[in-house]
Design a protein around this motif. Sequence first.
Motif, PDB file in Angstrom:
ATOM      1  N   VAL A 201       0.808  -1.612  -0.229  1.00 56.69           N
ATOM      2  CA  VAL A 201       0.370   0.076   0.149  1.00 56.69           C
ATOM      3  C   VAL A 201       0.856   1.387  -0.450  1.00 56.69           C
ATOM      4  O   VAL A 201       1.809   1.433   1.183  1.00 56.69           O
ATOM      5  CB  VAL A 201      -1.256  -0.015   1.098  1.00 56.69           C
ATOM      6  CG1 VAL A 201      -2.284  -0.921   1.093  1.00 56.69           C
ATOM      7  CG2 VAL A 201      -0.110   0.441   2.659  1.00 56.69           C
ATOM      8  N   ASP A 202      -0.016   2.765  -0.566  1.00 50.37           N
ATOM      9  CA  ASP A 202       0.787   4.182  -0.131  1.00 50.37           C
ATOM     10  C   ASP A 202       0.725   4.457   0.682  1.00 50.37           C
ATOM     11  O   ASP A 202      -0.627   5.323   0.445  1.00 50.37           O
ATOM     12  CB  ASP A 202       0.730   4.060  -1.598  1.00 50.37           C
ATOM     13  CG  ASP A 202       1.263   5.615  -2.319  1.00 50.37           C
ATOM     14  OD1 ASP A 202       1.846   6.299  -1.350  1.00 50.37           O
ATOM     15  OD2 ASP A 202       0.614   6.781  -2.898  1.00 50.37           O
ATOM     16  N   PHE A 203       0.615   4.196   1.590  1.00 51.76           N
ATOM     17  CA  PHE A 203       0.513   5.279   3.015  1.00 51.76           C
ATOM     18  C   PHE A 203       0.682   6.296   3.601  1.00 51.76           C
ATOM     19  O   PHE A 203      -0.193   7.019   3.278  1.00 51.76           O
ATOM     20  CB  PHE A 203       1.108   4.020   3.877  1.00 51.76           C
ATOM     21  CG  PHE A 203      -0.029   4.396   5.204  1.00 51.76           C
ATOM     22  CD1 PHE A 203      -0.771   3.968   5.780  1.00 51.76           C
ATOM     23  CD2 PHE A 203       0.803   5.146   6.136  1.00 51.76           C
ATOM     24  CE1 PHE A 203      -1.608   4.142   6.512  1.00 51.76           C
ATOM     25  CE2 PHE A 203       0.090   5.366   7.263  1.00 51.76           C
ATOM     26  CZ  PHE A 203      -1.103   4.529   7.885  1.00 51.76           C
ATOM     27  N   ASP A 204       1.646   6.560   2.349  1.00 59.23           N
ATOM     28  CA  ASP A 204       2.051   8.078   2.432  1.00 59.23           C
ATOM     29  C   ASP A 204       1.167   9.003   1.752  1.00 59.23           C
ATOM     30  O   ASP A 204       1.982  10.004   1.879  1.00 59.23           O
ATOM     31  CB  ASP A 204       3.924   8.553   2.642  1.00 59.23           C
ATOM     32  CG  ASP A 204       4.324   8.343   1.240  1.00 59.23           C
ATOM     33  OD1 ASP A 204       3.503   7.914   0.329  1.00 59.23           O
ATOM     34  OD2 ASP A 204       5.766   8.660   1.749  1.00 59.23           O
ATOM     35  N   GLY A 205       0.704   8.761   0.578  1.00 52.95           N
ATOM     36  CA  GLY A 205       0.323   9.096  -0.607  1.00 52.95           C
ATOM     37  C   GLY A 205       0.969   9.316  -1.774  1.00 52.95           C
ATOM     38  O   GLY A 205       0.111  10.658  -2.402  1.00 52.95           O
ATOM     39  N   ASP A 206       2.188   9.299  -2.367  1.00 51.98           N
ATOM     40  CA  ASP A 206       3.488  10.307  -2.744  1.00 51.98           C
ATOM     41  C   ASP A 206       2.753   9.744  -3.716  1.00 51.98           C
ATOM     42  O   ASP A 206       3.507   9.804  -5.055  1.00 51.98           O
ATOM     43  CB  ASP A 206       4.877  10.494  -2.709  1.00 51.98           C
ATOM     44  CG  ASP A 206       5.455   8.375  -2.687  1.00 51.98           C
ATOM     45  OD1 ASP A 206       4.903   7.724  -2.362  1.00 51.98           O
ATOM     46  OD2 ASP A 206       6.152   8.649  -2.576  1.00 51.98           O
ATOM     47  N   GLY A 207       1.526   8.099  -4.109  1.00 50.52           N
ATOM     48  CA  GLY A 207       0.967   7.841  -5.466  1.00 50.52           C
ATOM     49  C   GLY A 207       2.032   6.588  -6.150  1.00 50.52           C
ATOM     50  O   GLY A 207       2.625   5.938  -6.940  1.00 50.52           O
ATOM     51  N   ARG A 208       2.804   6.267  -5.527  1.00 48.19           N
ATOM     52  CA  ARG A 208       4.464   4.882  -5.215  1.00 48.19           C
ATOM     53  C   ARG A 208       3.825   4.593  -3.731  1.00 48.19           C
ATOM     54  O   ARG A 208       4.116   4.291  -2.488  1.00 48.19           O
ATOM     55  CB  ARG A 208       5.608   5.904  -4.969  1.00 48.19           C
ATOM     56  CG  ARG A 208       5.946   6.045  -6.314  1.00 48.19           C
ATOM     57  CD  ARG A 208       7.602   6.163  -6.868  1.00 48.19           C
ATOM     58  NE  ARG A 208       7.977   5.296  -6.357  1.00 48.19           N
ATOM     59  CZ  ARG A 208       9.579   5.427  -5.844  1.00 48.19           C
ATOM     60  NH1 ARG A 208      10.123   6.142  -5.236  1.00 48.19           N
ATOM     61  NH2 ARG A 208      10.369   4.415  -5.451  1.00 48.19           N
ATOM     62  N   ARG A 209       3.718   2.798  -4.270  1.00 46.43           N
ATOM     63  CA  ARG A 209       4.323   1.743  -3.800  1.00 46.43           C
ATOM     64  C   ARG A 209       5.982   1.049  -2.813  1.00 46.43           C
ATOM     65  O   ARG A 209       6.088   0.597  -3.600  1.00 46.43           O
ATOM     66  CB  ARG A 209       3.309   0.137  -4.015  1.00 46.43           C
ATOM     67  CG  ARG A 209       1.534   0.926  -3.670  1.00 46.43           C
ATOM     68  CD  ARG A 209       0.850  -0.240  -4.511  1.00 46.43           C
ATOM     69  NE  ARG A 209       1.018  -1.337  -5.346  1.00 46.43           N
ATOM     70  CZ  ARG A 209       0.829  -2.017  -5.480  1.00 46.43           C
ATOM     71  NH1 ARG A 209      -0.113  -3.383  -4.932  1.00 46.43           N
ATOM     72  NH2 ARG A 209       1.266  -2.448  -6.949  1.00 46.43           N
ATOM     73  N   ASP A 210       6.412   1.807  -2.101  1.00 40.75           N
ATOM     74  CA  ASP A 210       7.974   1.690  -2.402  1.00 40.75           C
ATOM     75  C   ASP A 210       8.149   0.901  -1.299  1.00 40.75           C
ATOM     76  O   ASP A 210       8.377   1.787   0.080  1.00 40.75           O
ATOM     77  CB  ASP A 210       8.129   3.651  -2.248  1.00 40.75           C
ATOM     78  CG  ASP A 210       9.594   3.418  -2.372  1.00 40.75           C
ATOM     79  OD1 ASP A 210      10.267   2.075  -2.147  1.00 40.75           O
ATOM     80  OD2 ASP A 210      10.196   4.241  -2.196  1.00 40.75           O
ATOM     81  N   LEU A 211       8.078  -0.324  -0.930  1.00 39.93           N
ATOM     82  CA  LEU A 211       8.661  -0.819   0.244  1.00 39.93           C
ATOM     83  C   LEU A 211      10.220  -0.554   0.809  1.00 39.93           C
ATOM     84  O   LEU A 211      10.907  -1.677   1.446  1.00 39.93           O
ATOM     85  CB  LEU A 211       8.348  -2.210   0.113  1.00 39.93           C
ATOM     86  CG  LEU A 211       6.293  -2.346  -0.525  1.00 39.93           C
ATOM     87  CD1 LEU A 211       5.896  -3.285   0.194  1.00 39.93           C
ATOM     88  CD2 LEU A 211       6.019  -1.120   0.375  1.00 39.93           C
ATOM     89  N   PRO A 216       7.534   4.334   6.091  1.00 41.89           N
ATOM     90  CA  PRO A 216       5.583   4.484   6.160  1.00 41.89           C
ATOM     91  C   PRO A 216       4.685   3.224   4.957  1.00 41.89           C
ATOM     92  O   PRO A 216       3.797   2.537   5.801  1.00 41.89           O
ATOM     93  CB  PRO A 216       5.498   5.864   6.435  1.00 41.89           C
ATOM     94  CG  PRO A 216       6.641   6.482   6.876  1.00 41.89           C
ATOM     95  CD  PRO A 216       7.495   5.734   6.779  1.00 41.89           C
ATOM     96  N   ASP A 217       5.054   3.086   4.223  1.00 38.83           N
ATOM     97  CA  ASP A 217       4.619   2.095   3.180  1.00 38.83           C
ATOM     98  C   ASP A 217       5.056   0.905   3.346  1.00 38.83           C
ATOM     99  O   ASP A 217       3.727   0.108   3.681  1.00 38.83           O
ATOM    100  CB  ASP A 217       4.971   2.598   1.734  1.00 38.83           C
ATOM    101  CG  ASP A 217       4.809   3.873   0.963  1.00 38.83           C
ATOM    102  OD1 ASP A 217       3.956   4.173   1.202  1.00 38.83           O
ATOM    103  OD2 ASP A 217       5.202   3.398  -0.148  1.00 38.83           O
ATOM    104  N   ALA A 218       6.321   0.507   4.162  1.00 40.09           N
ATOM    105  CA  ALA A 218       6.504  -0.565   4.410  1.00 40.09           C
ATOM    106  C   ALA A 218       5.601  -1.048   5.834  1.00 40.09           C
ATOM    107  O   ALA A 218       5.047  -2.388   5.481  1.00 40.09           O
ATOM    108  CB  ALA A 218       8.182  -1.312   4.734  1.00 40.09           C
TER     109      ALA A 218
END
Length: 409
Positions: A201-211, A216-218
């Motif tokens: 999920v893209d939790f920080d809302g920057d448009g990328r699911r960056d694990l 926070p995304d992770a």
Amino acid sequence: MRFSAFFGVLSALCLSGAMGNVAAAEPDAAELTRCVQGLRGAAVKAGVSEAGFQRLTAGLKPDGGVLESLDYQPEFRTPIWDYLAGLVDDERVRDGRAMLTRWQDALAQVARRYGVDAATVVAVWGVESKYGQSFGKKPLLQSLATLSCFGRRQSYFRQEFFSALKIADSGDVPAEQLVGSWAGAFGHTQFMPSTFLRTAVDFDGDGRRDLVGNVPDALASTANFLHNAGWRSGLPWGMEVKLPAGLDVSGASRKNKQPLSKWAARGVTRVDGRPLPADDWKAGLLLPAGKEGPAFLVSRNFDAIYSYNAAESYALAIALLSDALRGGSAAPQHPWPTDDPGLSREERREVQRALIAHGYDIGEVDGMLGSASRKAIRDLQQRAGMEADGRAGQKMLRWLRAHPGEKTQ
Ligand code: CA
């Protein structure tokens, strides 16, 4: 999340240095290129763009190392007390507490959204990637292309290859940052690519699911995984328990669940002798080292953790680490059935430094007792007249302290 079906509990502690002894022919580069081009249609059907496929697969070379890993059969089964001593040690508890503080705002938001508490999420993070310190070093597209075209399980790895291509193609994680375990698990959460596509999920809302680059995304993606796996908010993973003498434990299993009241009626108590909790959730009896070892009653939340890596020892490591992060004990109260308990990572590093001082070339001092370390230990055990099993526990550590090597570092 590791490719654990073939690998068992050895994987988490011996990802590097444990390979070898497998003579595999080096895969052919031209054959890989032909094979990958042959996958283009299936990849596009799976959702990879034509342009993305051409760009991301250009120049891919095979990696024979991942095929050795695929075929590697551990000659050495890690006892559960060794496995847990390395994964749930003071270092990982201390680092985890620091992460709970550092990321407390994000963790609180994650807990509100997914219903999974901070200690559990951080414990998964700590076991999967040492809180982001250990992602693996293999370029994913190269590894997965190799595994898609050579060796066993090609159809499985092709799906992961296509998934990795989609992740890079979509821009969630650039190809050069897709680096991970030999089998393709990557990033803070060590998701396989297909798990990423389903769960990240893209939790920080920057448009990328960056694990890879975004904590926070992770953290949110880990919580989302557990949520999807049936996590129930507020339910404990379980607890260590004390069994009454003579309890019939045949059929004991994580899966064979009964209400706590039934366990209580059979004489089971908390490990300190207090009665089981009155809230009557269902629990299975887990005996990871048989009935002489510690006993645990585990809930469906333990099953959710289990589904992350399909190994009970793995789920227990996370459960015990989460308890320790909440201020509880990291080790079971009841001792493991051994007179030679396992070593923490600090103690493993001490063993490795001692092996070097004895003149052995064991590579980097990394706290992982891989094949070179075990070979050296076996050799020393032989010289010392001990059983030469290549395992280092507290006994070997004491011997090394009493017999320091002569080579100064
Ligand atoms: Ca993001």
